[in-house]
Scaffold this active site. Sequence first.
Site, mmCIF file in Angstrom:
data_model
loop_
_atom_site.group_PDB
_atom_site.id
_atom_site.type_symbol
_atom_site.label_atom_id
_atom_site.label_comp_id
_atom_site.label_asym_id
_atom_site.label_seq_id
_atom_site.Cartn_x
_atom_site.Cartn_y
_atom_site.Cartn_z
ATOM 1 N N LYS A 14 -0.062 5.788 -1.243
ATOM 2 C CA LYS A 14 -1.203 6.551 -1.753
ATOM 3 C C LYS A 14 -1.913 7.315 -0.629
ATOM 4 C CE LYS A 14 -3.340 2.931 -3.546
ATOM 5 N NZ LYS A 14 -2.382 1.848 -3.159
ATOM 6 N N ARG A 89 -9.656 -0.167 -9.386
ATOM 7 C CA ARG A 89 -8.765 -1.316 -9.204
ATOM 8 C C ARG A 89 -8.871 -2.316 -10.348
ATOM 9 N NH1 ARG A 89 -7.117 -0.226 -3.881
ATOM 10 N NH2 ARG A 89 -6.563 -2.066 -2.716
ATOM 11 N N ARG A 128 3.437 -1.164 8.632
ATOM 12 C CA ARG A 128 2.125 -0.549 8.873
ATOM 13 C C ARG A 128 1.230 -1.496 9.664
ATOM 14 N NH1 ARG A 128 -1.244 1.417 3.701
ATOM 15 N NH2 ARG A 128 -1.894 -0.753 3.574
ATOM 16 N N ARG A 134 -4.621 -3.440 10.871
ATOM 17 C CA ARG A 134 -5.223 -4.065 9.685
ATOM 18 C C ARG A 134 -4.719 -5.487 9.551
ATOM 19 N NH1 ARG A 134 -4.955 -0.304 4.396
ATOM 20 N NH2 ARG A 134 -5.379 -2.358 3.509
ATOM 21 N N ARG A 146 -2.288 -9.703 -2.344
ATOM 22 C CA ARG A 146 -2.729 -8.364 -2.764
ATOM 23 C C ARG A 146 -1.839 -7.831 -3.883
ATOM 24 N NH1 ARG A 146 -2.411 -5.639 2.780
ATOM 25 N NH2 ARG A 146 -3.025 -3.702 1.737
HETATM 26 O O1 C5P Z 1 -7.072 0.593 -0.935
HETATM 27 P P1 C5P Z 1 -6.769 -0.331 0.216
HETATM 28 O O2 C5P Z 1 -5.462 -1.027 0.043
HETATM 29 O O3 C5P Z 1 -6.943 0.313 1.535
HETATM 30 O O4 C5P Z 1 -7.888 -1.466 0.130
HETATM 31 C C1 C5P Z 1 -7.943 -2.496 1.082
HETATM 32 C C2 C5P Z 1 -8.745 -3.651 0.520
HETATM 33 O O5 C5P Z 1 -10.055 -3.208 0.170
HETATM 34 C C3 C5P Z 1 -8.187 -4.259 -0.757
HETATM 35 O O6 C5P Z 1 -7.135 -5.186 -0.503
HETATM 36 C C4 C5P Z 1 -9.429 -4.928 -1.312
HETATM 37 O O7 C5P Z 1 -9.717 -6.114 -0.606
HETATM 38 C C5 C5P Z 1 -10.512 -3.912 -0.970
HETATM 39 N N1 C5P Z 1 -10.735 -2.964 -2.090
HETATM 40 C C6 C5P Z 1 -11.393 -3.418 -3.219
HETATM 41 N N2 C5P Z 1 -11.628 -2.579 -4.270
HETATM 42 C C7 C5P Z 1 -11.212 -1.313 -4.223
HETATM 43 C C8 C5P Z 1 -10.534 -0.824 -3.089
HETATM 44 C C9 C5P Z 1 -10.296 -1.691 -2.022
HETATM 45 O O8 C5P Z 1 -11.765 -4.581 -3.286
HETATM 46 N N3 C5P Z 1 -11.445 -0.495 -5.276
HETATM 47 MG MG MG Z 2 -4.489 3.157 1.431
#
Ligand code: C5P
Ligand code: MG
Length: 192
Positions: A14, A89, A128, A134, A146
């Site tokens: 994404k 999400r 990554r 991260r 996740r």
């Molecule tokens: O989108 P990304 O994978 O970078 O998000 C990293 C973390 O941020 C997720 O694993 C989650 O813990 C948190 N997150 C969330 N709600 C969202 C976006 C991200 O809790 N809408």
């Molecule tokens: Mg991302």
Amino acid sequence: MFNVILFGPPGSGKGTQAARLVDQYGLLHISTGDLFRAEMGNNTPLGRQAKDYIEKGELVPDEVTVGMLENRIDEFPNVPGYLLDGFPRTVAQAEALVGLLRARDQEVGALIALDVEEQELISRLLLRGQSSGRSDDQDESIIRNRLSVYRQETEPVYNFFNARGQAFTVNGMGSVEEIFSRLSRQVDTLKK
Ligand code: C5P
Ligand code: MG
């Protein structure tokens, strides 16, 4: 305005594709994950609130995430559209998004999901993790959590928009270029 949700599991590409799509279509990229990481980096109250969830691979509570998203949208009201990456999400976040856009006389144009095989997701995330720093990308058990949160809480968001005739899937396997051309063809079709 044309507002797009770029959807898909962690590691589906994404962020990579969003960077290209915003260049091509002049949209504002909003990655809620990036916003949280910036808040954590600055050790703000919001960052401290999100940290424990993110480090475990859990979702930050909806009110917190929706409030942050809403602030971002209101900071940039005059853009050609938003490209949402990593949001919504949960179905509650999707409902909140529809409502907050409607209150601004706007709407979701489409949700486009990147479809990637599970084993490929895990290897991309671990790769990554070697360069991103991260911590949630460096531990396979957090990655698996996740992915399981994604299947349980996030996948229903696809059905939510599909029921409105607004969900589309693009093959997310292959080179960055190949995937980008599939995505931009899909966006071009939707904008017509
Ligand atoms: O989108 P990304 O994978 O970078 O998000 C990293 C973390 O941020 C997720 O694993 C989650 O813990 C948190 N997150 C969330 N709600 C969202 C976006 C991200 O809790 N809408
Ligand atoms: Mg991302």
